[in-house]
Write a protein that holds these residues in place. Structure first.
Motif: not given
Length: 480
Positions: A274-283, A302-309
């Motif tokens: 399992v991988v945990l993520v949140n809104e500050n999981t980035a890049s 978790g929650t949708p991540t930061y969105g830095k692609g």
């Protein structure tokens, strides 16, 4: 919402290009000549005798601002050294991780041997002022930026704790962020958190992973919450611990040329993951999470991540400084867009404590619940449920089960339609939608939808009920 800890979250190509932008620029370029002409006229004739470096710094900043790209940045040599230290988890400040909650700065973590720890600052404290700057609403971002600064400089904080409000004076120092943390959870589930993608951090992560495997763990939680990214090479190295071979990202440049980032000699991870993520999981952290999802190696919670692609590369400038320039956009192995979108988890869980609980549920295949109608106790896998949001509650003599916790425990799915005020629950092959506030089978407590046990057993054949002694009920996943 938490903020990335320092500077911009990024995937960064650490091997700095030796070719300067000056050398890459065509000899005859009207726009370039126009800039130089204005520069020459100002320095020769302006009455204030402007300093050339101030003009060039302003010109550079103006050009970068026009790109509308927060990840393309100019660094002085000193700033670039600080940035490289950041990639390795080293910076100068007071040693805290913070979150923004209700327009205020809340301390989320305090690092060992830091100025903040010595001053008695604790997780949960609220920072009200930073050097006289009121840290609320519009002033929050500036206040957070001022927490960091040159080593040896002083800073004054007004901090509100549980029992008092006080002012403390601190001296900034170099802080080493603890990038890897590990423990073993109940049920022999391994836990590893990683807060930064650097070569050293990933190397440490792999060593700790080997130790956990040697202790005979039955599953693994990789915590990438608040991981603000790092280098492309370390993301590739990390992925090789779980993926034997194949692409982990697709990189696209200015000319739409695509380059595959591939693992060639990794290993095939076999344990539940399992991988945990949140809104500050980035890049780089988003790249890894998306790759593990696409390769079906992990359930992401978790929650949708930061969105830095996007990917940046550093170009040292001929006359000093370094330009960190966005040169590529990246996509997941299945060509999913990450930039300005993020990675949407397999199981959405908003509460941080509940995210880890959900991970433990998913990793345990034989999840059993015992309901005791005499004393109202609920036991999950023989452990008493004492969470703030209980798995089951009693109402008017009937049991009600939390929908989202049923989804975690028995590998289902739950979805909410806020506008229509409806909740959907899938367990096994059955999927039903329930209106909130209108269905007698559904209760809402503390923002959580609970479904009547009789409804669960009638509608979802994936759940089996077994009567036990003293009127207790055993609920488990059906073997059909």
């Amino acid at each position: 919402m938490k903020l990335p800890r320092f500077l911009s979250s990024m995937i960064f190509i650490l091997s700095i290009s030796s070719t300067t932008l000056h050398a890459q620029t065509p000899v005859i370029n009207p726009e370039r000549e126009r800039i130089l002409e204005v520069y020459d006229l100002i320095t020769q004739y302006h009455v204030d005798k402007p300093i050339g470096q101030k003009l060039s710094d302003s010109a550079i900043k103006g050009m970068l601002q026009s790109l509308m790209d927060p990840y393309t940045t100019y660094f002085t040599d000193e700033e670039f050294d600080s940035f490289l230290n950041y990639i390795e988890g080293i910076y100068s400040g007071i040693g805290v991780a913070v979150a923004i909650k209700h327009g205020q700065i809340v301390v989320d973590d305090v690092y060992e041997q830091s100025p903040a720890q010595r001053a008695g600052i604790l997780p949960g404290d609220v920072i009200l002022e930073v050097d006289g700057i009121e840290a609320v609403n519009e002033g929050v971002l500036l206040a957070i930026a001022n927490l960091q600064g040159p080593e040896g400089t002083r800073i004054s904080l007004t901090v509100k704790g549980k029992s008092d409000t006080r002012t403390v004076d601190l001296t900034r120092k170099k802080v080493q962020v603890p990038v890897v943390r590990t423990k073993v959870l109940q049920g022999q589930v391994g836990y590893l958190s990683l807060t930064m993608f650097s070569d050293e951090a990933v190397s440490t992560f792999k060593r700790e992973l080997n130790k956990l495997e040697a202790s005979q763990i039955k599953g693994l939680v990789v915590d990438l919450r608040n991981n603000s990214g790092g280098t492309l090479s370390s993301a590739l190295d990390f992925s090789s611990a779980f993926i034997a071979e194949g692409k982990i990202a697709i990189l696209r440049d200015i000319n739409h040329n695509e380059e595959l980032l591939k693992v060639e000699k990794g290993r095939d991870w076999k344990l539940p993951l399992v991988v945990l993520v949140n809104e500050n999981t980035a890049s780089a952290a988003e790249l890894v999470a998306a790759a593990l999802m696409d390769h079906e190696k992990a359930i992401v919670i978790g929650t949708p991540t930061y969105g830095k692609g996007t990917v940046q590369e550093g170009f040292p400038l001929e006359f000093g400084g370094t330009l960190k320039l966005t040169i590529q956009e990246y996509f997941s192995p299945n060509h999913r867009v990450i930039h300005n979108v993020g990675v949407y988890p397999n199981i959405f869980v908003g509460d941080p404590q509940e995210q880890l609980e959900a991970a433990a549920f998913v990793l345990q295949n034989q999840n059993k619940v015992v309901l005791n109608p005499v004393n109202g106790e609920v036991r999950i896998n023989q452990n008493l449920d004492q969470s703030d949001i209980p798995f089951a509650i009693r109402h008017e003599g009937k049991w009600y089960l939390a929908m989202r916790k049923m989804a975690y425990l028995w590998n289902g799915k739950v979805g909410y339609d806020v506008e229509e005020r409806k909740v959907a629950l899938q367990l096994g092959t059955k999927n039903r939608v329930y209106p909130l506030g209108k269905s007698p089978q559904v209760l809402v407590r503390k923002g959580t939808a609970y479904l009547q046990l009789d409804e669960v057993l009638q509608r979802y054949d994936a759940i089996q009920k077994v009567h036990e002694k003293d009127g207790q009920l055993l609920l488990k996943k059906s073997e059909r």
